[in-house]
Design a protein around this motif. Structure first.
Motif, PDB file in Angstrom:
ATOM      1  N   MET A 149      30.316   2.354  38.669  1.00 54.69           N
ATOM      2  CA  MET A 149      30.225   3.181  39.874  1.00 54.69           C
ATOM      3  C   MET A 149      29.741   4.597  39.564  1.00 54.69           C
ATOM      4  N   ASP A 150      30.195   5.150  38.438  1.00 55.55           N
ATOM      5  CA  ASP A 150      29.730   6.489  38.070  1.00 55.55           C
ATOM      6  C   ASP A 150      28.241   6.476  37.732  1.00 55.55           C
ATOM      7  N   LYS A 151      27.777   5.402  37.120  1.00 53.99           N
ATOM      8  CA  LYS A 151      26.348   5.282  36.817  1.00 53.99           C
ATOM      9  C   LYS A 151      25.532   5.215  38.111  1.00 53.99           C
ATOM     10  N   VAL A 152      26.016   4.434  39.086  1.00 53.91           N
ATOM     11  CA  VAL A 152      25.338   4.313  40.381  1.00 53.91           C
ATOM     12  C   VAL A 152      25.294   5.672  41.082  1.00 53.91           C
ATOM     13  N   ARG A 153      26.428   6.367  41.123  1.00 55.74           N
ATOM     14  CA  ARG A 153      26.495   7.664  41.793  1.00 55.74           C
ATOM     15  C   ARG A 153      25.593   8.694  41.122  1.00 55.74           C
ATOM     16  N   LYS A 154      25.621   8.701  39.796  1.00 55.22           N
ATOM     17  CA  LYS A 154      24.792   9.647  39.040  1.00 55.22           C
ATOM     18  C   LYS A 154      23.307   9.380  39.281  1.00 55.22           C
ATOM     19  N   THR A 155      22.900   8.122  39.214  1.00 60.59           N
ATOM     20  CA  THR A 155      21.491   7.766  39.402  1.00 60.59           C
ATOM     21  C   THR A 155      21.028   8.099  40.807  1.00 60.59           C
ATOM     22  N   TYR A 156      21.849   7.785  41.792  1.00 62.03           N
ATOM     23  CA  TYR A 156      21.543   8.086  43.192  1.00 62.03           C
ATOM     24  C   TYR A 156      21.366   9.589  43.384  1.00 62.03           C
ATOM     25  N   HIS A 157      22.359  10.352  42.951  1.00 61.97           N
ATOM     26  CA  HIS A 157      22.330  11.800  43.139  1.00 61.97           C
ATOM     27  C   HIS A 157      21.115  12.423  42.450  1.00 61.97           C
ATOM     28  N   ASN A 158      20.885  12.033  41.202  1.00 61.01           N
ATOM     29  CA  ASN A 158      19.822  12.661  40.426  1.00 61.01           C
ATOM     30  C   ASN A 158      18.423  12.269  40.913  1.00 61.01           C
ATOM     31  N   PHE A 159      18.324  11.160  41.649  1.00 58.60           N
ATOM     32  CA  PHE A 159      17.032  10.758  42.217  1.00 58.60           C
ATOM     33  C   PHE A 159      16.611  11.719  43.328  1.00 58.60           C
ATOM     34  N   TYR A 160      17.591  12.158  44.137  1.00 54.90           N
ATOM     35  CA  TYR A 160      17.284  12.986  45.307  1.00 54.90           C
ATOM     36  C   TYR A 160      17.479  14.485  45.078  1.00 54.90           C
ATOM     37  N   CYS A 161      18.181  14.859  44.016  1.00 54.97           N
ATOM     38  CA  CYS A 161      18.572  16.263  43.838  1.00 54.97           C
ATOM     39  C   CYS A 161      18.026  16.878  42.555  1.00 54.97           C
ATOM     40  N   GLU A 162      17.789  18.178  42.609  1.00 57.29           N
ATOM     41  CA  GLU A 162      17.424  18.910  41.393  1.00 57.29           C
ATOM     42  C   GLU A 162      18.665  19.170  40.550  1.00 57.29           C
ATOM     43  N   ASN A 163      19.762  19.544  41.216  1.00 60.04           N
ATOM     44  CA  ASN A 163      21.020  19.744  40.491  1.00 60.04           C
ATOM     45  C   ASN A 163      21.525  18.395  40.004  1.00 60.04           C
ATOM     46  N   LYS A 164      21.945  18.337  38.761  1.00 63.15           N
ATOM     47  CA  LYS A 164      22.409  17.076  38.189  1.00 63.15           C
ATOM     48  C   LYS A 164      23.858  16.803  38.587  1.00 63.15           C
ATOM     49  N   TRP A 165      24.132  15.513  38.815  1.00 57.99           N
ATOM     50  CA  TRP A 165      25.474  15.063  39.224  1.00 57.99           C
ATOM     51  C   TRP A 165      26.508  15.491  38.184  1.00 57.99           C
ATOM     52  N   GLY A 166      27.534  16.202  38.639  1.00 59.81           N
ATOM     53  CA  GLY A 166      28.623  16.599  37.754  1.00 59.81           C
ATOM     54  C   GLY A 166      28.362  17.844  36.928  1.00 59.81           C
TER      55      GLY A 166
END
Length: 198
Positions: A149-166
């Motif tokens: 789940m953390d991998k999914v959330r990180k990949t999703y966030h980082n695809f759309y955002c400049e700021n990196k997840w976490g």
């Protein structure tokens, strides 16, 4: 009351959703998480089941994403974009106060001065214990689910955002729920939000 928007990013099992509920209750404002899905389904012409399937899902790099008929974007992207538009409309056009979990809100709403972004993390043992209790699974299954789940959330966030997840530089506040009761974590966030809004 001055507009209050709290965007919660979270590691799986950290208690981020429970904290978001406590914050929404404290300020008596809506919580957008799964609640967002029915609205986006209605506005986007999708079934709720389809929205849920593609909710907070990254674009798969291992196979071609499913495109929308007559469009250059995938269903995953369309669902994400519709959620982002919904949040911007609520925040910037309707000036609504709310708490939102995930959905890249920390960056999507970064131009709103009344938004506070929070990232909730925790140690592995406490997250694992929470996941085991909540989902009725053993330690091995909990660890696998946390990692996935953390991998999914990180990949999703980082695809759309400049700021990196976490990455702490992308948030107003990062907080570890380790050995602190979740209601106390919520209190810390409330103090921060109230101080910021003065």
């Amino acid at each position: 009351m001055k507009q209050v928007i709290i965007a919660i990013g979270r590691e799986f099992g950290s208690g981020g959703h429970i904290i978001a509920q406590k914050l929404a209750e404290h300020y008596n404002i809506p919580l957008y998480h799964k609640e967002l899905l029915s609205q986006v389904a209605k506005d986007g012409g999708y079934s709720e089941e389809m929205i849920e399937r593609y909710d907070e899902r990254p674009i798969s790099l291992s196979f071609m994403p499913m495109p929308i008929v007559g469009s250059a974007i995938s269903i995953e992207q369309d669902v994400a974009i519709k959620q982002f538009e919904f949040l911007r409309k609520k925040a910037n056009d309707e000036k609504e106060s709310f708490v939102v979990v995930g959905r890249c809100a920390d960056e999507i709403l970064a131009d709103n001065e009344n938004m506070t972004s929070v990232f909730v993390t925790s140690d592995k043992e406490n997250k694992m214990k929470r996941v085991m209790e909540r989902e009725g699974i053993d330690e091995k299954a909990a660890l696998l689910k946390m990692k996935k789940m953390d991998k999914v959330r990180k990949t999703y966030h980082n695809f759309y955002c400049e700021n990196k997840w976490g990455d702490s530089r992308g948030y107003d506040l990062c907080i570890c729920t380790g050995n602190i009761p979740l209601e106390n974590v919520a209190d810390v966030i409330i103090q921060y939000v109230d101080a910021k809004s003065k």
